[in-house]
Scaffold this motif. Structure first.
Motif, PDB file in Angstrom:
ATOM      1  N   PHE A 255     -25.626  37.379  -5.843  1.00  0.00           N
ATOM      2  CA  PHE A 255     -25.976  36.462  -6.926  1.00  0.00           C
ATOM      3  C   PHE A 255     -26.869  37.112  -7.974  1.00  0.00           C
ATOM      4  CE2 PHE A 255     -24.603  33.476  -3.649  1.00  0.00           C
ATOM      5  CZ  PHE A 255     -23.750  32.670  -4.394  1.00  0.00           C
ATOM      6  N   ASN A 256     -27.562  38.190  -7.634  1.00  0.00           N
ATOM      7  CA  ASN A 256     -28.345  38.914  -8.648  1.00  0.00           C
ATOM      8  C   ASN A 256     -27.418  39.503  -9.711  1.00  0.00           C
ATOM      9  OD1 ASN A 256     -30.868  38.457  -7.449  1.00  0.00           O
ATOM     10  ND2 ASN A 256     -30.566  40.178  -6.027  1.00  0.00           N
ATOM     11  N   ILE A 257     -26.272  39.997  -9.267  1.00  0.00           N
ATOM     12  CA  ILE A 257     -25.281  40.548 -10.196  1.00  0.00           C
ATOM     13  C   ILE A 257     -24.523  39.429 -10.893  1.00  0.00           C
ATOM     14  CG2 ILE A 257     -23.142  41.905 -10.357  1.00  0.00           C
ATOM     15  CD1 ILE A 257     -24.245  43.654  -8.097  1.00  0.00           C
ATOM     16  N   ILE A 258     -24.173  38.391 -10.150  1.00  0.00           N
ATOM     17  CA  ILE A 258     -23.397  37.272 -10.699  1.00  0.00           C
ATOM     18  C   ILE A 258     -24.139  36.603 -11.851  1.00  0.00           C
ATOM     19  CG2 ILE A 258     -22.575  34.928 -10.174  1.00  0.00           C
ATOM     20  CD1 ILE A 258     -21.823  36.024  -7.366  1.00  0.00           C
ATOM     21  N   LYS A 262     -21.241  36.990 -17.284  1.00  0.00           N
ATOM     22  CA  LYS A 262     -20.810  35.711 -17.862  1.00  0.00           C
ATOM     23  C   LYS A 262     -19.644  35.085 -17.098  1.00  0.00           C
ATOM     24  CE  LYS A 262     -19.384  33.595 -22.274  1.00  0.00           C
ATOM     25  NZ  LYS A 262     -18.127  32.974 -21.795  1.00  0.00           N
ATOM     26  N   PHE A 263     -18.586  35.854 -16.875  1.00  0.00           N
ATOM     27  CA  PHE A 263     -17.401  35.296 -16.223  1.00  0.00           C
ATOM     28  C   PHE A 263     -17.707  34.860 -14.793  1.00  0.00           C
ATOM     29  CE2 PHE A 263     -13.659  36.031 -13.479  1.00  0.00           C
ATOM     30  CZ  PHE A 263     -12.814  35.047 -13.984  1.00  0.00           C
ATOM     31  N   LEU A 264     -18.434  35.686 -14.057  1.00  0.00           N
ATOM     32  CA  LEU A 264     -18.766  35.340 -12.674  1.00  0.00           C
ATOM     33  C   LEU A 264     -19.693  34.124 -12.611  1.00  0.00           C
ATOM     34  CD1 LEU A 264     -19.284  38.860 -11.052  1.00  0.00           C
ATOM     35  CD2 LEU A 264     -17.341  37.310 -10.769  1.00  0.00           C
ATOM     36  N   THR A 265     -20.617  34.028 -13.569  1.00  0.00           N
ATOM     37  CA  THR A 265     -21.501  32.863 -13.616  1.00  0.00           C
ATOM     38  C   THR A 265     -20.702  31.585 -13.824  1.00  0.00           C
ATOM     39  OG1 THR A 265     -23.329  34.173 -14.489  1.00  0.00           O
ATOM     40  CG2 THR A 265     -23.442  31.797 -14.823  1.00  0.00           C
ATOM     41  N   GLU A 266     -19.780  31.602 -14.776  1.00  0.00           N
ATOM     42  CA  GLU A 266     -18.943  30.425 -15.032  1.00  0.00           C
ATOM     43  C   GLU A 266     -18.091  30.086 -13.804  1.00  0.00           C
ATOM     44  OE1 GLU A 266     -16.642  31.047 -18.542  1.00  0.00           O
ATOM     45  OE2 GLU A 266     -18.384  31.214 -19.860  1.00  0.00           O
ATOM     46  N   TYR A 268     -18.583  30.792 -10.516  1.00  0.00           N
ATOM     47  CA  TYR A 268     -19.272  30.282  -9.331  1.00  0.00           C
ATOM     48  C   TYR A 268     -20.104  29.023  -9.626  1.00  0.00           C
ATOM     49  CZ  TYR A 268     -17.492  34.259  -6.826  1.00  0.00           C
ATOM     50  OH  TYR A 268     -16.640  35.164  -6.229  1.00  0.00           O
ATOM     51  N   CYS A 269     -20.361  28.746 -10.909  1.00  0.00           N
ATOM     52  CA  CYS A 269     -20.884  27.417 -11.263  1.00  0.00           C
ATOM     53  C   CYS A 269     -19.779  26.376 -11.100  1.00  0.00           C
ATOM     54  CB  CYS A 269     -21.406  27.410 -12.697  1.00  0.00           C
ATOM     55  SG  CYS A 269     -23.043  28.157 -12.895  1.00  0.00           S
ATOM     56  N   ALA A 270     -18.570  26.704 -11.531  1.00  0.00           N
ATOM     57  CA  ALA A 270     -17.428  25.799 -11.347  1.00  0.00           C
ATOM     58  C   ALA A 270     -17.151  25.594  -9.864  1.00  0.00           C
ATOM     59  CB  ALA A 270     -16.194  26.370 -12.052  1.00  0.00           C
ATOM     60  N   LYS A 271     -17.365  26.629  -9.075  1.00  0.00           N
ATOM     61  CA  LYS A 271     -17.158  26.548  -7.626  1.00  0.00           C
ATOM     62  C   LYS A 271     -18.236  25.685  -6.965  1.00  0.00           C
ATOM     63  CE  LYS A 271     -15.200  28.241  -3.778  1.00  0.00           C
ATOM     64  NZ  LYS A 271     -13.797  28.030  -3.388  1.00  0.00           N
ATOM     65  N   GLY A 272     -19.388  25.556  -7.642  1.00  0.00           N
ATOM     66  CA  GLY A 272     -20.468  24.746  -7.096  1.00  0.00           C
ATOM     67  C   GLY A 272     -21.494  25.547  -6.324  1.00  0.00           C
ATOM     68  N   TYR A 273     -21.406  26.879  -6.362  1.00  0.00           N
ATOM     69  CA  TYR A 273     -22.360  27.720  -5.633  1.00  0.00           C
ATOM     70  C   TYR A 273     -23.684  27.864  -6.373  1.00  0.00           C
ATOM     71  CZ  TYR A 273     -18.618  29.246  -2.451  1.00  0.00           C
ATOM     72  OH  TYR A 273     -17.628  29.293  -1.519  1.00  0.00           O
ATOM     73  N   ILE A 274     -23.635  27.847  -7.697  1.00  0.00           N
ATOM     74  CA  ILE A 274     -24.850  27.927  -8.513  1.00  0.00           C
ATOM     75  C   ILE A 274     -24.767  26.870  -9.614  1.00  0.00           C
ATOM     76  CG2 ILE A 274     -25.405  30.353  -8.058  1.00  0.00           C
ATOM     77  CD1 ILE A 274     -23.920  31.150 -10.544  1.00  0.00           C
ATOM     78  N   ASN A 275     -25.876  26.654 -10.310  1.00  0.00           N
ATOM     79  CA  ASN A 275     -25.912  25.585 -11.333  1.00  0.00           C
ATOM     80  C   ASN A 275     -26.654  26.085 -12.571  1.00  0.00           C
ATOM     81  OD1 ASN A 275     -25.506  23.066 -12.480  1.00  0.00           O
ATOM     82  ND2 ASN A 275     -27.374  22.204 -11.573  1.00  0.00           N
ATOM     83  N   ASN A 276     -26.148  27.170 -13.150  1.00  0.00           N
ATOM     84  CA  ASN A 276     -26.835  27.790 -14.289  1.00  0.00           C
ATOM     85  C   ASN A 276     -26.330  27.300 -15.638  1.00  0.00           C
ATOM     86  OD1 ASN A 276     -27.966  29.205 -12.250  1.00  0.00           O
ATOM     87  ND2 ASN A 276     -27.194  31.210 -12.815  1.00  0.00           N
ATOM     88  N   ILE A 277     -25.100  26.825 -15.690  1.00  0.00           N
ATOM     89  CA  ILE A 277     -24.502  26.413 -16.964  1.00  0.00           C
ATOM     90  C   ILE A 277     -23.823  25.062 -16.807  1.00  0.00           C
ATOM     91  CG2 ILE A 277     -24.129  28.801 -17.763  1.00  0.00           C
ATOM     92  CD1 ILE A 277     -21.178  28.452 -16.930  1.00  0.00           C
ATOM     93  N   GLN A 278     -23.534  24.425 -17.938  1.00  0.00           N
ATOM     94  CA  GLN A 278     -22.875  23.130 -17.932  1.00  0.00           C
ATOM     95  C   GLN A 278     -21.487  23.184 -18.582  1.00  0.00           C
ATOM     96  OE1 GLN A 278     -24.239  20.502 -16.346  1.00  0.00           O
ATOM     97  NE2 GLN A 278     -25.894  21.918 -15.796  1.00  0.00           N
ATOM     98  N   LYS A 279     -21.207  24.251 -19.338  1.00  0.00           N
ATOM     99  CA  LYS A 279     -19.936  24.352 -20.042  1.00  0.00           C
ATOM    100  C   LYS A 279     -19.353  25.761 -19.898  1.00  0.00           C
ATOM    101  CE  LYS A 279     -20.696  20.794 -23.578  1.00  0.00           C
ATOM    102  NZ  LYS A 279     -20.715  20.499 -25.027  1.00  0.00           N
ATOM    103  N   SER A 280     -18.017  25.820 -20.085  1.00  0.00           N
ATOM    104  CA  SER A 280     -17.328  27.105 -20.007  1.00  0.00           C
ATOM    105  C   SER A 280     -16.222  27.154 -21.057  1.00  0.00           C
ATOM    106  CB  SER A 280     -16.725  27.313 -18.615  1.00  0.00           C
ATOM    107  OG  SER A 280     -15.833  28.399 -18.589  1.00  0.00           O
ATOM    108  N   ASP A 281     -15.854  28.352 -21.468  1.00  0.00           N
ATOM    109  CA  ASP A 281     -14.736  28.518 -22.395  1.00  0.00           C
ATOM    110  C   ASP A 281     -13.386  28.320 -21.705  1.00  0.00           C
ATOM    111  OD1 ASP A 281     -16.522  29.122 -24.403  1.00  0.00           O
ATOM    112  OD2 ASP A 281     -16.458  31.284 -24.004  1.00  0.00           O
ATOM    113  N   ILE A 282     -13.396  28.335 -20.395  1.00  0.00           N
ATOM    114  CA  ILE A 282     -12.152  28.170 -19.622  1.00  0.00           C
ATOM    115  C   ILE A 282     -11.994  26.699 -19.269  1.00  0.00           C
ATOM    116  CG2 ILE A 282     -10.912  28.827 -17.516  1.00  0.00           C
ATOM    117  CD1 ILE A 282     -12.477  31.474 -17.604  1.00  0.00           C
ATOM    118  N   PHE A 283     -10.871  26.082 -19.661  1.00  0.00           N
ATOM    119  CA  PHE A 283     -10.664  24.643 -19.498  1.00  0.00           C
ATOM    120  C   PHE A 283     -10.859  24.195 -18.052  1.00  0.00           C
ATOM    121  CE2 PHE A 283      -7.597  21.354 -18.211  1.00  0.00           C
ATOM    122  CZ  PHE A 283      -8.103  20.267 -18.914  1.00  0.00           C
TER     123      PHE A 283
END
Length: 349
Positions: A255-258, A262-266, A268-283
């Motif tokens: 997670f230090n690298i993730i 940007k892509f990995l953050t989006e 694994y936030c979508a996956k529910g593992y982390i909660n750093n962002i609320q929006k993504s460019d990927i639908f």
């Protein structure tokens, strides 16, 4: 008495007698032909009736081809129907029975290629290989047979023979650069004499040759050398392995690298593992990010399928060659939203 002899030798009588004989001969010949035709039709209908219940024997195909003059292409069509039905053994029986009776060299070669392909699909790789070698022996310029032989050797993991075939294709003017790179890469991965550490070094050294080869390398690193994967994360286009990353076990994530990617953050936030962002460019990520905020978890997940960029066919499972057209590393991953029916554990675990 003289008068009778004169009448017998009358030319008109002779002409009548000749025409009578011709008529009788024609009548009996016509009648015999009708009899044979009716008999043949009866036998043919009987044969067709057997065919309707899928009960033809090998000699029946020979009879269709030789006795009833059914065209060669029509018999081949029958075999293709069996292949579509999944009855490969029946199709093989058709090809083998015809091979003993077909005289034309072009038809023999066509039958041998069909037989070799069917053996390949049925898993009889040695038989398929032997037939392709026989075809190439008589026609060394048969490019289709050479490519098919390459696929067989690849399945058999005989990469030295693959390189020999690639050399032959090169001599025939074929573009073999991607095939050569692929075989060299897969031979490194499959070589039991090279350590995992040395394999990683060799693969990472060569990965810049083409983006298409990256998936092969990333698959290897995720399975056998995750440390090298995370250390070299910025060297790769990670979108080509979104399916592998989605099912990567949580314990294998750095997670230090993730958090700095940007892509990995989006993802694994979508996956529910982390909660750093609320929006993504990927639908699809955006939808999943929105559902993660609900109190009740919605049963939705990412599903993946793979589209061949050459033949455009869709496949549910990734393979290094398109199962439809055998194009190398041509499958492109496409994500979509669907029900969460996948198991929690990845096959990479």
């Amino acid at each position: 008495m003289n008068e009778l002899v004169f009448n017998y030798r009358d030319p008109i009588f002779g002409i009548i007698a000749i025409f009578t004989l011709i008529f009788l001969a024609s009548f009996f010949t016509y009648s015999f032909n009708i009899y044979n035709e009716r008999k043949s039709r009866k036998e043919y209908k009987k044969l067709l009736k057997k065919f309707e219940i899928n009960d033809l024997e090998e000699e029946d195909y020979i009879s269709l081809y030789k006795t009833y003059n059914i065209p060669f292409d029509s018999i081949i069509l029958i075999a293709s129907i069996f292949l579509k039905q999944g009855d490969n053994n029946k199709a093989i029986g058709v090809y083998l029975s015809l091979l003993e009776h077909v005289k034309e060299q072009t038809k023999k070669e066509e039958l041998l290629e069909l037989l070799a392909k069917t053996y390949y699909k049925s898993g009889f790789l040695q038989r398929s290989k032997d037939i392709y070698l026989k075809i190439i022996k008589f026609n060394p310029h048969n490019i289709d047979a050479l490519y098919s032989l390459l696929f067989v050797y690849e399945k058999l993991k005989n990469y030295s023979k693959c390189l020999e075939v690639i050399e032959s294709l090169d001599e025939l003017g074929q573009d073999i650069n991607e095939e050569l790179l692929y075989i060299n890469t897969i031979s490194i991965i499959e070589d039991p004499l090279i350590s995992f550490e040395n394999k990683s070094t060799l693969l990472l050294k060569n990965h810049n040759y083409t983006i298409k080869i990256q998936r092969l390398i990333l698959e290897f690193l995720l399975r056998f050398d995750k440390k090298s994967f995370w250390e070299n994360i910025n060297s790769f286009n990670l979108k080509i392995i979104i399916d592998l990353l989605w099912y990567l076990p949580k314990n294998d994530l750095d997670f230090n690298i993730i958090n700095n990617h940007k892509f990995l953050t989006e993802l694994y936030c979508a996956k529910g593992y982390i909660n750093n962002i609320q929006k993504s460019d990927i639908f699809e990520f955006n939808v999943l990010l929105a559902t993660n905020n609900y109190i009740e978890k919605i049963n939705i997940d990412l599903n993946f399928n793979f589209i061949c960029k050459v033949c455009k066919n869709s496949h549910p499972i990734y393979s290094h060659r398109c199962p439809h057209c055998n194009s190398i590393l041509s499958l492109e991953v496409k994500q979509s939203l669907g029900k969460d029916f996948y198991e929690e554990n990845s096959s990479l675990q």
